[in-house]
Design a protein around this motif. Structure first.
Motif, PDB file in Angstrom:
ATOM      1  N   ARG A 115      28.124  70.725  67.918  1.00 36.15           N
ATOM      2  CA  ARG A 115      29.149  71.165  68.881  1.00 36.15           C
ATOM      3  C   ARG A 115      30.555  70.848  68.383  1.00 36.15           C
ATOM      4  O   ARG A 115      31.478  71.657  68.536  1.00 36.15           O
ATOM      5  N   ARG A 116      30.743  69.687  67.801  1.00 36.08           N
ATOM      6  CA  ARG A 116      32.075  69.345  67.277  1.00 36.08           C
ATOM      7  C   ARG A 116      32.529  70.326  66.201  1.00 36.08           C
ATOM      8  O   ARG A 116      33.698  70.689  66.135  1.00 36.08           O
ATOM      9  N   CYS A 117      31.602  70.733  65.339  1.00 32.86           N
ATOM     10  CA  CYS A 117      31.974  71.582  64.212  1.00 32.86           C
ATOM     11  C   CYS A 117      32.100  73.053  64.586  1.00 32.86           C
ATOM     12  O   CYS A 117      32.903  73.781  64.005  1.00 32.86           O
ATOM     13  N   ILE A 118      31.324  73.508  65.544  1.00 32.44           N
ATOM     14  CA  ILE A 118      31.409  74.902  65.974  1.00 32.44           C
ATOM     15  C   ILE A 118      32.680  75.158  66.781  1.00 32.44           C
ATOM     16  O   ILE A 118      33.346  76.191  66.613  1.00 32.44           O
ATOM     17  N   LEU A 119      33.030  74.233  67.648  1.00 30.18           N
ATOM     18  CA  LEU A 119      34.087  74.485  68.625  1.00 30.18           C
ATOM     19  C   LEU A 119      35.424  74.928  68.030  1.00 30.18           C
ATOM     20  O   LEU A 119      36.027  75.883  68.538  1.00 30.18           O
ATOM     21  N   PRO A 120      35.946  74.308  66.961  1.00 31.40           N
ATOM     22  CA  PRO A 120      37.273  74.710  66.471  1.00 31.40           C
ATOM     23  C   PRO A 120      37.381  76.174  66.060  1.00 31.40           C
ATOM     24  O   PRO A 120      38.457  76.761  66.163  1.00 31.40           O
ATOM     25  N   GLY A 121      36.294  76.773  65.625  1.00 31.48           N
ATOM     26  CA  GLY A 121      36.334  78.167  65.196  1.00 31.48           C
ATOM     27  C   GLY A 121      35.761  79.137  66.216  1.00 31.48           C
ATOM     28  O   GLY A 121      35.495  80.292  65.882  1.00 31.48           O
ATOM     29  N   LEU A 122      35.589  78.679  67.445  1.00 30.98           N
ATOM     30  CA  LEU A 122      34.928  79.491  68.468  1.00 30.98           C
ATOM     31  C   LEU A 122      35.949  80.049  69.458  1.00 30.98           C
ATOM     32  O   LEU A 122      36.556  79.287  70.215  1.00 30.98           O
ATOM     33  N   PRO A 123      36.172  81.358  69.471  1.00 30.97           N
ATOM     34  CA  PRO A 123      37.071  81.922  70.490  1.00 30.97           C
ATOM     35  C   PRO A 123      36.505  81.670  71.889  1.00 30.97           C
ATOM     36  O   PRO A 123      35.301  81.832  72.110  1.00 30.97           O
ATOM     37  N   LEU A 124      37.344  81.282  72.812  1.00 33.07           N
ATOM     38  CA  LEU A 124      36.898  81.026  74.179  1.00 33.07           C
ATOM     39  C   LEU A 124      37.559  81.990  75.160  1.00 33.07           C
ATOM     40  O   LEU A 124      37.740  81.683  76.328  1.00 33.07           O
ATOM     41  N   ARG A 125      37.922  83.176  74.657  1.00 35.62           N
ATOM     42  CA  ARG A 125      38.443  84.255  75.492  1.00 35.62           C
ATOM     43  C   ARG A 125      37.325  85.273  75.690  1.00 35.62           C
ATOM     44  O   ARG A 125      36.666  85.685  74.730  1.00 35.62           O
ATOM     45  N   LYS A 126      37.130  85.725  76.908  1.00 39.73           N
ATOM     46  CA  LYS A 126      36.092  86.727  77.158  1.00 39.73           C
ATOM     47  C   LYS A 126      36.359  88.011  76.387  1.00 39.73           C
ATOM     48  O   LYS A 126      35.433  88.722  76.012  1.00 39.73           O
ATOM     49  N   SER A 127      37.629  88.296  76.139  1.00 38.78           N
ATOM     50  CA  SER A 127      37.985  89.528  75.434  1.00 38.78           C
ATOM     51  C   SER A 127      37.464  89.555  73.995  1.00 38.78           C
ATOM     52  O   SER A 127      37.422  90.619  73.372  1.00 38.78           O
ATOM     53  N   ALA A 128      37.061  88.402  73.471  1.00 42.30           N
ATOM     54  CA  ALA A 128      36.540  88.344  72.104  1.00 42.30           C
ATOM     55  C   ALA A 128      35.057  88.711  72.036  1.00 42.30           C
ATOM     56  O   ALA A 128      34.504  88.792  70.932  1.00 42.30           O
TER      57      ALA A 128
END
Length: 238
Positions: A191-204
């Protein structure tokens, strides 16, 4: 394990200005596995480095291997088919989120964006938790421009196949797989490593994944880990 190179260094001054916390070191000690990756790379790429068993200092030997690879990339480096696997494995197992670029970049230049990203996506989907976390760290570098003009795959011309690849290839597939992995996998490093590169906008994402985006934000905001809680607020506001 000490943290080698924080995320702000990897992401540049822009991220530092936003006040991101450094990505913590991994909770699992994978140094011995990484050393094996380096030993395999020295053998397959025929780097000019003495065997690790002959080295007096493990850390110094790692630096020698990195230096030998950098020097080889300045020459006309021809990478065999076997080289691809050892470079990608070293990138995934490297505990440093900045130095793993040294393994991703020659693979990109020789084999192209699609093949590198396909390998990282496979690690994310089917690997161990250590490999999933490492793939997420390595993915950041998979958008680098192709600047190692003397690095090529065996049987191809310099600057051949890799140049035709699109840097946006497989991005949507990665985002969906990473989103699903973040929600389903409770492993802290993953989770720590995935989160920085994970868009958290629904539009993505397509509409069918919007509920998963909401779930990811809720998980991150209520997570016991300070880094994850800190990071999600920056990403939701961004």
């Amino acid at each position: 394990m000490a943290v080698d190179g924080d995320e702000t260094a990897a992401r540049g001054a822009g991220s530092a200005a936003q006040g991101f916390m450094a990505l913590p070191g991994r909770t699992e000690d994978g140094r011995q596995l990484f050393l094996k990756c380096l030993a395999d790379m020295v053998r397959v790429l025929r780097l000019d480095v003495a065997p690790e068993s002959d080295a007096d200092d493990e850390r110094q030997w790692r630096h020698q291997v990195r230096g030998a690879l950098r020097e080889a990339c300045r020459q006309e480096l021809v990478l065999s088919e076997a080289s691809f696997g050892v470079l990608m494995k070293a990138a995934v197992y490297d505990p440093d989120p900045s130095f793993n670029r040294q393994f991703v970049e020659p693979a990109l230049n020789a084999f192209g964006y699609r093949r590198v990203r396909s390998a990282l996506l496979d690690y994310l989907r089917t690997g161990t938790n250590q490999e999933r976390a490492g793939a997420a760290r390595a993915w950041y570098w998979s958008a680098l421009p192709l600047r190692l003009s003397k690095v090529r795959a065996e049987g191809s011309d310099i600057g051949g196949q890799a140049e035709v690849d699109d840097r946006s290839v497989m991005v949507g597939e990665w985002y969906e797989a990473a989103l699903r992995e973040f929600v389903r996998n409770e492993h802290l490093d993953v989770r720590r490593c995935i989160l920085p590169g994970l868009p958290l906008r629904k539009s993505a994402y397509p509409p069918e994944l919007h509920d998963l985006v909401e779930a990811a934000v809720m998980i991150a905001r209520s997570h016991p880990d300070e880094y994850i809680r800190h990071r999600v607020e920056h990403q939701v506001r961004g």
